[in-house]
Design a protein around this motif. Structure first.
Motif, PDB file in Angstrom:
ATOM      1  N   UNK A   1     -28.407 -99.956  77.834  1.00  0.00           N
ATOM      2  CA  UNK A   1     -29.551-100.445  77.063  1.00  0.00           C
ATOM      3  C   UNK A   1     -29.273-100.371  75.561  1.00  0.00           C
ATOM      4  N   UNK A   2     -28.755 -99.261  75.101  1.00  0.00           N
ATOM      5  CA  UNK A   2     -28.514 -99.075  73.671  1.00  0.00           C
ATOM      6  C   UNK A   2     -27.433-100.027  73.157  1.00  0.00           C
ATOM      7  N   UNK A   3     -26.456-100.349  73.995  1.00  0.00           N
ATOM      8  CA  UNK A   3     -25.431-101.323  73.600  1.00  0.00           C
ATOM      9  C   UNK A   3     -26.079-102.688  73.382  1.00  0.00           C
ATOM     10  N   UNK A   4     -26.917-103.090  74.339  1.00  0.00           N
ATOM     11  CA  UNK A   4     -27.596-104.384  74.226  1.00  0.00           C
ATOM     12  C   UNK A   4     -28.525-104.409  73.012  1.00  0.00           C
ATOM     13  N   UNK A   5     -29.241-103.324  72.788  1.00  0.00           N
ATOM     14  CA  UNK A   5     -30.158-103.249  71.647  1.00  0.00           C
ATOM     15  C   UNK A   5     -29.396-103.270  70.320  1.00  0.00           C
ATOM     16  N   UNK A   6     -28.241-102.631  70.300  1.00  0.00           N
ATOM     17  CA  UNK A   6     -27.440-102.608  69.079  1.00  0.00           C
ATOM     18  C   UNK A   6     -26.993-104.011  68.683  1.00  0.00           C
ATOM     19  N   UNK A   7     -26.656-104.847  69.678  1.00  0.00           N
ATOM     20  CA  UNK A   7     -26.310-106.231  69.389  1.00  0.00           C
ATOM     21  C   UNK A   7     -27.479-106.936  68.700  1.00  0.00           C
ATOM     22  N   UNK A   8     -28.692-106.649  69.152  1.00  0.00           N
ATOM     23  CA  UNK A   8     -29.884-107.235  68.549  1.00  0.00           C
ATOM     24  C   UNK A   8     -30.035-106.776  67.100  1.00  0.00           C
ATOM     25  N   UNK A   9     -29.786-105.485  66.868  1.00  0.00           N
ATOM     26  CA  UNK A   9     -29.938-104.915  65.522  1.00  0.00           C
ATOM     27  C   UNK A   9     -28.939-105.530  64.536  1.00  0.00           C
ATOM     28  N   UNK A  10     -27.710-105.757  64.995  1.00  0.00           N
ATOM     29  CA  UNK A  10     -26.693-106.321  64.098  1.00  0.00           C
ATOM     30  C   UNK A  10     -26.734-107.853  64.090  1.00  0.00           C
ATOM     31  N   UNK A  11     -27.742-108.416  64.752  1.00  0.00           N
ATOM     32  CA  UNK A  11     -28.021-109.857  64.746  1.00  0.00           C
ATOM     33  C   UNK A  11     -26.983-110.681  65.503  1.00  0.00           C
ATOM     34  N   UNK A  12     -26.332-110.057  66.469  1.00  0.00           N
ATOM     35  CA  UNK A  12     -25.487-110.822  67.390  1.00  0.00           C
ATOM     36  C   UNK A  12     -26.365-111.123  68.605  1.00  0.00           C
ATOM     37  N   UNK A  13     -27.266-112.069  68.421  1.00  0.00           N
ATOM     38  CA  UNK A  13     -28.334-112.290  69.392  1.00  0.00           C
ATOM     39  C   UNK A  13     -27.838-112.823  70.731  1.00  0.00           C
ATOM     40  N   UNK A  14     -26.823-113.645  70.695  1.00  0.00           N
ATOM     41  CA  UNK A  14     -26.279-114.171  71.953  1.00  0.00           C
ATOM     42  C   UNK A  14     -25.716-113.046  72.806  1.00  0.00           C
TER      43      UNK A  14
ATOM     44  N   UNK B   1     -26.583-109.960  72.615  1.00  0.00           N
ATOM     45  CA  UNK B   1     -27.712-109.119  73.011  1.00  0.00           C
ATOM     46  C   UNK B   1     -28.395-109.676  74.255  1.00  0.00           C
ATOM     47  N   UNK B   2     -28.654-110.987  74.254  1.00  0.00           N
ATOM     48  CA  UNK B   2     -29.286-111.613  75.421  1.00  0.00           C
ATOM     49  C   UNK B   2     -28.426-111.433  76.665  1.00  0.00           C
ATOM     50  N   UNK B   3     -27.132-111.686  76.538  1.00  0.00           N
ATOM     51  CA  UNK B   3     -26.227-111.528  77.680  1.00  0.00           C
ATOM     52  C   UNK B   3     -26.205-110.083  78.175  1.00  0.00           C
ATOM     53  N   UNK B   4     -26.196-109.146  77.237  1.00  0.00           N
ATOM     54  CA  UNK B   4     -26.158-107.729  77.610  1.00  0.00           C
ATOM     55  C   UNK B   4     -27.448-107.301  78.303  1.00  0.00           C
ATOM     56  N   UNK B   5     -28.582-107.773  77.799  1.00  0.00           N
ATOM     57  CA  UNK B   5     -29.851-107.421  78.447  1.00  0.00           C
ATOM     58  C   UNK B   5     -29.973-108.073  79.831  1.00  0.00           C
TER      59      UNK B   5
END
Length: 266
Positions: free
Chosen positions: A166-179, A181-185
């Motif tokens: 979860x934290x890995x996926x959320x971190x992608x969102x925080x650093x604005x790597x949204x694609x 983040x979506x894939x990770x979630x």
């Protein structure tokens, strides 16, 4: 009076230490076994372990070997040397299949790996190994008195893996790597369908897809707008009273306004 008791206590300790050192250096394995047992029962794990280590090979194949092997492993466990303890408990299980201590040894072997598991933010190799060991125990001894605790430990370790993902996926969102983040979630929700973090994951997935849609080039925007709306509907259906609902609704209204500017049929 107090001074006299203090002196007596110090004398007893010194005599005890002297007896231990004398026995430790002696050749009498029976005496080492006897003192080691006394120290073990008194919770003096380090001293008992030193004596047991000296005589373990001498008792191989003898009636006392089973008890000695178990106590030797238990000393390591109590000293929090879990890797070594698990190794010795594993050898005990392999050697004494008919022992009354068999299930306890098998459980403590697996539990030792549990203690080796690091915090969720670190590499989780040991966590995965601990889950595997505990699951093997659960499968082998479904009626064990240790079953409930084993299942509790597995749940705790599973949550650690969930939290990591979860934290890995959320971190992608925080650093604005949204694609990413979506894939990770999406992977997170697939791999952990019963997670207690589902509400958070669904919201942050929506948030990442919303940002993707709002910042996309025109050629990709329509698809991402529709995906955002689908993610919102899934989130709303699953958690209609979520603390995130107000913010999620605000985002989706922006998405719908963007959709209307493209004359996309709602």
């Amino acid at each position: 009076m107090k001074k006299g008791l203090y002196i007596l206590l110090i004398s007893i300790i010194m005599i005890s230490c002297s007896d231990f050192q004398k026995t430790l250096k002696a050749e009498d394995t029976a005496e080492k076994f006897k003192l080691g047992l006394e120290l073990f029962e008194a919770g003096k794990w380090n001293k008992a372990h030193r004596l047991f280590t000296q005589i373990l090979s001498n008792y191989r194949g003898k009636p006392q070997a089973e008890k000695l092997t178990f106590m030797h492993a238990m000393c390591s466990y109590k000293m929090e040397d879990y890797y070594i303890a698990s190794y010795h408990f594993n050898r005990f299980v392999g050697s004494y299949q008919n022992s009354e201590k068999l299930q306890e040894a098998a459980f403590l072997e697996a539990k030792g790996y549990y203690f080796l598991s690091p915090i969720y933010s670190k590499e989780q190799k040991e966590t995965i190994e601990a889950i595997e060991k505990l699951q093997l125990f659960v499968n082998a001894y479904p009626n064990s008195e240790f079953l409930s605790e084993a299942n509790t430990l597995v749940k705790e370790l599973d949550y650690k893996l969930e939290k990591k993902a979860f934290e890995i996926a959320k971190q992608y969102d925080i650093i604005k790597d949204y694609k990413a983040s979506v894939n990770s979630f999406n992977n997170f929700l697939f791999n952990f369908p019963g997670t207690v973090l589902r509400e958070d994951a669904l919201y942050y997935r929506l948030d990442a897809e919303y940002n993707l849609a709002m910042k996309s080039i025109i050629e990709l925007q329509q698809e991402r707008i529709n995906t955002s709306i689908n993610y919102y509907n899934t989130f709303k259906k699953s958690f209609p009273d979520s603390e995130y609902m107000e913010e999620a609704t605000r985002k989706i209204e922006e998405i719908k306004e963007l959709k209307n500017t493209f004359n996309i049929k709602s």
